[in-house]
Write a protein that holds these residues in place. Structure first.
Motif, PDB file in Angstrom:
ATOM      1  N   ILE A 148       2.733   1.742  -3.215  1.00 11.99           N
ATOM      2  CA  ILE A 148       1.424   2.260  -4.344  1.00 11.99           C
ATOM      3  C   ILE A 148       1.371   3.835  -3.396  1.00 11.99           C
ATOM      4  CG2 ILE A 148      -1.169   2.256  -5.088  1.00 11.99           C
ATOM      5  CD1 ILE A 148      -0.791  -0.761  -4.636  1.00 11.99           C
ATOM      6  N   ALA A 149       0.805   4.100  -2.638  1.00 12.56           N
ATOM      7  CA  ALA A 149       1.025   5.449  -1.872  1.00 12.56           C
ATOM      8  C   ALA A 149       2.253   6.717  -2.077  1.00 12.56           C
ATOM      9  CB  ALA A 149       0.055   5.478  -0.630  1.00 12.56           C
ATOM     10  N   TYR A 199      -4.643  16.635  -0.107  1.00 10.69           N
ATOM     11  CA  TYR A 199      -4.837  15.607   0.009  1.00 10.69           C
ATOM     12  C   TYR A 199      -2.916  14.385   0.705  1.00 10.69           C
ATOM     13  CZ  TYR A 199      -6.861  10.601  -1.032  1.00 10.69           C
ATOM     14  OH  TYR A 199      -7.685   9.415  -1.113  1.00 10.69           O
ATOM     15  N   HIS A 200      -2.389  15.289  -0.135  1.00 10.03           N
ATOM     16  CA  HIS A 200      -1.229  14.570   0.056  1.00 10.03           C
ATOM     17  C   HIS A 200      -0.422  15.014   1.783  1.00 10.03           C
ATOM     18  CE1 HIS A 200       0.467  15.024  -3.987  1.00 10.03           C
ATOM     19  NE2 HIS A 200      -0.314  14.374  -3.894  1.00 10.03           N
ATOM     20  N   LEU A 218       3.694  10.739  -9.065  1.00 12.41           N
ATOM     21  CA  LEU A 218       2.855  11.038  -9.917  1.00 12.41           C
ATOM     22  C   LEU A 218       2.439  12.453  -9.862  1.00 12.41           C
ATOM     23  CD1 LEU A 218       2.644   9.171 -12.673  1.00 12.41           C
ATOM     24  CD2 LEU A 218       0.477   8.208 -11.669  1.00 12.41           C
ATOM     25  N   ASP A 219       1.581  12.273  -8.887  1.00 13.31           N
ATOM     26  CA  ASP A 219       0.956  13.995  -8.790  1.00 13.31           C
ATOM     27  C   ASP A 219       2.328  15.131  -8.605  1.00 13.31           C
ATOM     28  OD1 ASP A 219      -1.418  12.705  -8.933  1.00 13.31           O
ATOM     29  OD2 ASP A 219      -1.421  13.367  -6.251  1.00 13.31           O
ATOM     30  N   GLU A 279      -4.142  18.843  -4.830  1.00  7.29           N
ATOM     31  CA  GLU A 279      -3.795  17.078  -4.801  1.00  7.29           C
ATOM     32  C   GLU A 279      -2.518  17.611  -3.582  1.00  7.29           C
ATOM     33  OE1 GLU A 279      -3.841  16.575  -9.230  1.00  7.29           O
ATOM     34  OE2 GLU A 279      -2.043  17.382  -8.010  1.00  7.29           O
ATOM     35  N   GLU A 281      -3.012  15.378   4.234  1.00  5.72           N
ATOM     36  CA  GLU A 281      -3.769  14.852   4.956  1.00  5.72           C
ATOM     37  C   GLU A 281      -2.836  13.507   6.107  1.00  5.72           C
ATOM     38  OE1 GLU A 281      -7.921  13.380   4.044  1.00  5.72           O
ATOM     39  OE2 GLU A 281      -8.630  15.563   3.462  1.00  5.72           O
ATOM     40  N   ARG A 282      -2.405  12.418   4.706  1.00 11.67           N
ATOM     41  CA  ARG A 282      -1.724  11.807   4.572  1.00 11.67           C
ATOM     42  C   ARG A 282      -0.250  11.832   5.152  1.00 11.67           C
ATOM     43  NH1 ARG A 282       0.652   6.343   2.460  1.00 11.67           N
ATOM     44  NH2 ARG A 282       3.303   7.017   1.765  1.00 11.67           N
ATOM     45  N   GLU A 293       0.466  -1.429  -0.040  1.00  9.94           N
ATOM     46  CA  GLU A 293       0.014   0.414  -0.242  1.00  9.94           C
ATOM     47  C   GLU A 293       1.076   0.763  -0.483  1.00  9.94           C
ATOM     48  OE1 GLU A 293      -0.846  -2.435   1.795  1.00  9.94           O
ATOM     49  OE2 GLU A 293      -2.178  -3.107   1.199  1.00  9.94           O
ATOM     50  N   ASN A 308       1.692   7.164  -6.224  1.00 12.24           N
ATOM     51  CA  ASN A 308       0.440   7.586  -7.079  1.00 12.24           C
ATOM     52  C   ASN A 308       0.993   9.328  -6.278  1.00 12.24           C
ATOM     53  OD1 ASN A 308      -1.736   6.812  -8.565  1.00 12.24           O
ATOM     54  ND2 ASN A 308      -1.249   5.576  -7.050  1.00 12.24           N
ATOM     55  N   ILE A 309       1.973   9.454  -5.068  1.00 15.96           N
ATOM     56  CA  ILE A 309       2.183  11.373  -4.304  1.00 15.96           C
ATOM     57  C   ILE A 309       3.347  11.518  -5.723  1.00 15.96           C
ATOM     58  CG2 ILE A 309       3.597  12.322  -3.076  1.00 15.96           C
ATOM     59  CD1 ILE A 309       2.018  10.241  -0.893  1.00 15.96           C
TER      60      ILE A 309
END
Lengths: 148, 246
Positions: B33-34, B130-131, B40-41, B127, B133-134, B30, B37-38
Motif C-alpha cells: 500500500i505504501a 513525507y517520502h 501515485l504521488d 509529499e 521520512e519513511r 502495508e 501510494n508513493i
C-alpha cells in the motif's frame, strides 16, 4: 443572478468522494468563487496524485449544473499548496465521529476511546491522505488523516 | 525551460512507474500500500511538471502525450530512477537516495522566480518530505536489522553509488536555469545531501562506499537499456490503441 454565498452553500453540500462526512468546503479545496459573465470555481488538489481530484471536479460541475448554473468554469490552483491546515476546525469533530483521527502533529488520538496510547502501523493507509494506526488501550485499528 | 521541466517530470514518471511494479508483489500488505501510494504521488507530480512542459513547448502536447509518445532518447531522467527494482532492499535504497536528493532539490526550486515552477515545487516538496521520512526510517531499520537485511542494504548502496554523482552535476542547461532565476544549480545541494546521507548511513550501521565515479547521461537522453524495457511496458497500451478512452 446567483449570489456567491449561495454557490458556497451548494458546494458545502458536495461530499468528499472518499471521506463523505466532509464537504468540499470543510476539506478546504475550494479556493475561491468568482461571479462575472461566468461562474469560476478555483479548486486545489489535496495530494497531487489523489484519484479523487477528477471526481471532485465532476461532482462540483454536477451540483452547480443541477442548480441551474450554466456558464461554469473550474480553474485549478495549486499555490499556495493545500495542507491539512486548510481543513476546517469544525470538520475535525466530524472526522473523529466517522472513525478517522483528525490531523495532528505528534501522536494520533484513538477516535474511539480518545486514548493517546496509540502506535503508527504504517505511514500509508487506505487512501493517500491517511496513515494506519492501532490503539493499545481499546486494541482497535484506525486510520488517521496524515498531517501535511 | 522545457528541457528543465522534462528533467523534473521524467524523474517522477520513471520512478513512479518503477515503484508501481511492486504493486501486488510487496513482501507485506502495508508495504504494498505504501509503495502504491508513493507511486501515485510521483505520478501526480509528473502530471504537474509535464503538463507545464507541454504548455511551455506550445506544440499542443499534454502530459499524457509527453509520457506515452516519446522514446527513450527523449527522456531526461536521472539514471538512478530507471535502475531495476531487484530485491526489496535495493528498491528502498534507491528510493532513499532519490528522496534525499528530491526533497532538497524541490526545496531549492521553491526559491524560483517563475511562479508556475515555484507553485509546483511548493506542492511537491511536502509529499517528498513525507517520502523521505519513511525511506529514512526503513533504511535505519533494515541496515540495523538482521545480518541478512544488513548485507542486502550494504550491497544495495554499493550497487547504486555510481548513480549518485549524476544528481549533482551541473551542465549548460543548469547554468542557464540558474542565471534565469528558475532553479538553483544542482551542485549547491551536495554538501546538504552528504551531511544527511552520512547521518542516516551511520544510524543504519552502513558504510558509505568509497570513490566518486559517476555514471552520467540520463539528463541528456543517454540511458541504460533498462529504460527501453520499462517504456515498452509502460507505453504499450496508448501506443497500441492511440487515444483509447475508458
Amino acid at each position: 443572478m446567483v449570489s456567491e454565498a449561495q454557490i458556497w452553500a451548494w458546494l458545502d453540500e458536495v461530499p468528499d468522494p472518499e471521506i463523505p462526512v466532509l464537504s468540499l468546503v470543510d476539506l478546504g479545496v475550494i479556493r475561491g468563487v468568482e461571479i462575472g459573465e461566468e461562474v469560476v470555481i478555483k479548486v486545489t488538489p489535496t495530494y497531487s496524485g489523489c484519484p479523487a481530484t477528477s471526481v471532485i471536479n465532476l461532482d462540483i460541475t454536477e451540483k452547480l449544473r443541477a442548480n441551474g448554473v450554466k456558464n461554469l468554469r473550474l480553474e485549478p490552483q495549486i499555490y499556495p499548496p493545500w495542507s491539512t491546515d486548510w481543513i476546517k476546525r469544525e470538520a475535525h469533530e466530524k472526522l473523529r465521529a466517522y472513525g478517522i483521527a483528525p490531523p495532528v502533529s505528534g501522536t494520533a488520538l484513538c477516535p474511539r476511546c480518545a486514548s493517546a496510547n496509540t502506535e503508527m502501523l504504517s505511514k500509508f493507509g487506505s487512501t493517500p491522505c491517511k496513515s494506519h494506526h492501532r490503539c493499545k488501550d481499546c486494541l482497535e485499528p484506525f486510520d488517521a488523516f496524515k498531517c501535511l | 525551460m522545457y528541457e528543465f521541466l522534462l528533467r523534473m517530470g521524467d524523474n517522477t514518471l520513471v520512478l513512479g512507474h518503477r515503484v508501481s511494479e511492486w504493486c501486488g508483489h510487496s513482501p507485506v500488505l502495508e508495504e504494498d500500500i505504501a509503495l502504491a501510494n508513493i507511486s501515485l504521488d510521483l505520478i501526480g507530480q509528473t502530471r504537474l511538471w509535464l503538463g507545464l512542459a507541454g504548455e511551455v513547448e506550445g506544440q499542443g502536447r499534454d502530459a499524457d502525450a509527453l509520457a506515452y509518445r516519446r522514446d527513450a532518447w527523449d527522456f531526461r531522467n536521472l539514471l538512478i530512477v530507471e535502475r531495476p527494482n531487484r530485491d526489496y532492499g535495493h528498491t528502498l535504497m534507491r528510493q532513499f537516495l532519490f528522496d534525499l536528493w528530491h526533497h532538497e532539490r524541490l526545496a531549492d526550486i521553491c526559491l524560483s522566480e517563475d511562479d508556475r515552477v515555484l507553485g509546483i515545487a511548493a506542492k511537491c516538496v511536502k509529499e517528498a518530505s513525507y517520502h523521505l521520512e519513511r525511506s529514512t526510517d526503513l533504511i535505519v531499520r533494515l541496515g540495523g536489522g538482521t545480518a541478512e537485511s544488513h548485507s542486502r542494504m550494504q550491497t544495495a548502496v554499493e550497487a547504486l553509488w555510481p548513480y549518485v554523482g549524476e544528481m549533482f552535476t551541473d551542465d549548460a542547461l543548469d547554468i542557464e536555469m540558474d542565471k534565469a532565476g528558475i532553479a538553483p544549480l544542482p551542485s549547491n545541494q551536495r554538501p546538504r545531501f552528504d551531511e544527511a546521507l552520512n547521518i542516516t548511513l551511520s544510524r543504519a550501521s552502513l558504510t558509505r562506499p568509497a570513490g566518486d565515479f559517476a555514471q552520467k547521461g540520463g539528463r541528456s537522453g543517454v540511458h541504460t537499456e533498462d529504460l527501453g524495457h520499462m517504456l515498452a511496458t509502460m507505453q504499450f497500451l496508448p501506443r497500441a490503441y492511440p487515444d483509447a478512452r475508458w
